[in-house]
Enzyme design. Structure first.
Site, short mmCIF file in Angstrom:
data_model
loop_
_atom_site.label_atom_id
_atom_site.label_comp_id
_atom_site.label_asym_id
_atom_site.label_seq_id
_atom_site.Cartn_x
_atom_site.Cartn_y
_atom_site.Cartn_z
N ASP A 180 0.86 -1.18 0.00
CA ASP A 180 0.00 0.00 0.00
C ASP A 180 0.90 1.24 0.00
O ASP A 180 2.11 1.15 0.29
CB ASP A 180 -0.89 -0.03 1.25
CG ASP A 180 -1.67 1.24 1.45
OD1 ASP A 180 -2.37 1.65 0.51
OD2 ASP A 180 -1.58 1.83 2.55
N ILE A 181 0.33 2.39 -0.30
CA ILE A 181 1.13 3.62 -0.31
C ILE A 181 0.93 4.44 0.96
O ILE A 181 1.81 4.52 1.81
CB ILE A 181 0.80 4.48 -1.56
CG1 ILE A 181 1.30 3.79 -2.83
CG2 ILE A 181 1.44 5.86 -1.43
CD1 ILE A 181 1.04 4.57 -4.10
N GLY A 230 -5.24 2.47 -3.36
CA GLY A 230 -6.51 3.02 -3.80
C GLY A 230 -6.30 4.17 -4.77
O GLY A 230 -7.24 4.59 -5.45
N LYS A 257 -8.71 -4.37 -3.48
CA LYS A 257 -7.35 -4.67 -3.89
C LYS A 257 -7.16 -6.17 -4.11
O LYS A 257 -6.36 -6.59 -4.95
CB LYS A 257 -6.35 -4.18 -2.84
CG LYS A 257 -6.30 -2.66 -2.70
CD LYS A 257 -5.27 -2.24 -1.66
CE LYS A 257 -5.28 -0.74 -1.45
NZ LYS A 257 -4.28 -0.31 -0.43
N ASP A 304 -2.32 -0.51 5.85
CA ASP A 304 -2.62 0.16 7.11
C ASP A 304 -4.06 0.66 7.22
O ASP A 304 -4.49 1.09 8.29
CB ASP A 304 -1.69 1.37 7.29
CG ASP A 304 -2.09 2.53 6.38
OD1 ASP A 304 -2.46 3.59 6.90
OD2 ASP A 304 -2.06 2.36 5.15
#
Length: 257
Positions: free
Chosen positions: A9-10, A44, A184, A207
């Site tokens: 994830d970012i 996302g 995802k 997270d």
């Protein structure tokens, strides 16, 4: 288990609250790239929202737009746009409630209301350029995700009136609008099938609330130390905070560094 691929994830995972990648994270990703393990961004965000991050890390494979737009080595391998009928219903109900929308295509994004404070607050939190204004954009292009701008106490206005869609909050002012089966995990499944890698051979770091399905879709699901409390029960392992070497610690736990 010998893992072959890692999904990152970012926001809150690769980058901190200042939207910066900690140096230790950069170093850990670079070390991972020296092995045969494939690093993949799973976010996302739309591709045009994270291009500088991907370039900084040297990653050109990603599961974006919450699984709706998947690219491997620069080539699109999976797409799941929102059905037009679902978008029509979204536009109608959001309009009745005076809630702004932002429509995300594969290459650009536009808002249906210009300069709305609620919209600008949430978009600016991503440290990206504001969207253009085109209320008809959703009728012209494939839309993979939308932002619906409303507060938590207003979510009930959309209960049972948007069949075919699911809403996931990511900001106090905004929710992601996805296809009903969108997550995802859907994009990860497409990536794994394309590469011939099993679920058990995959790792994922996340997270947020939109990471629940992702952590369950891999062999080892890692939650960051700064994760939303509701994500923790879905993780196999909880690593350190993004600013405290969480990526490196998680990769070491997986035996990858």
């Amino acid at each position: 288990m010998s893992y072959k691929i890692v999904f990152f994830d970012i926001d809150g995972t690769l980058v901190n609250e200042e939207k910066q990648i900690p140096q230790d994270t950069i170093d850990a990703i670079n070390e991972l790239k020296q092995t045969d393990v494939i690093p993949v961004i799973a976010t996302g965000r739309a591709p045009y929202f994270f291009k500088p991050i991907a370039e900084q890390l040297g990653i050109d494979s990603y599961v974006s737009l919450n699984g709706a737009y998947v690219v491997h080595d620069g080539r699109v391998l999976f797409e799941r746009p929102i059905e037009r009928e679902c978008l029509e219903a979204l536009v109608e109900h959001a309009g009745k409630n005076n809630h702004p929308l932002v429509f995300e295509g594969g290459e650009s994004y536009y808002a249906n209301t210009p300069d709305n404070n609620s919209m600008l607050t949430s978009v600016n939190s991503l440290r990206i350029s504001p969207p253009g204004h085109d209320p008809d954009f959703w009728q012209k292009e494939s839309i993979y995700q939308a932002f619906l701008h409303c507060e938590a106490h207003e979510e009930e206005l959309y209960a049972d009136v948007l069949p075919g869609l699911r809403l996931v909050r990511w900001h106090k002012n905004a929710m992601d609008v996805l296809p009903e089966d969108g997550s995802k995990a859907l994009g990860i499944d497409a990536m794994l099938r394309h590469l011939g890698i099993s679920v058990e051979e995959a790792v994922a770091f996340g997270d947020g609330l939109n990471d629940k399905e992702m952590l369950a879709a891999v062999g080892l699901g890692v939650a960051m130390g700064n994760s939303h409390p509701e994500l923790i029960p879905h993780a196999d392992y909880v690593t350190a905070h993004v600013n405290e070497g969480g990526i490196r610690q998680g990769l070491k736990h997986a035996g990858l560094l």
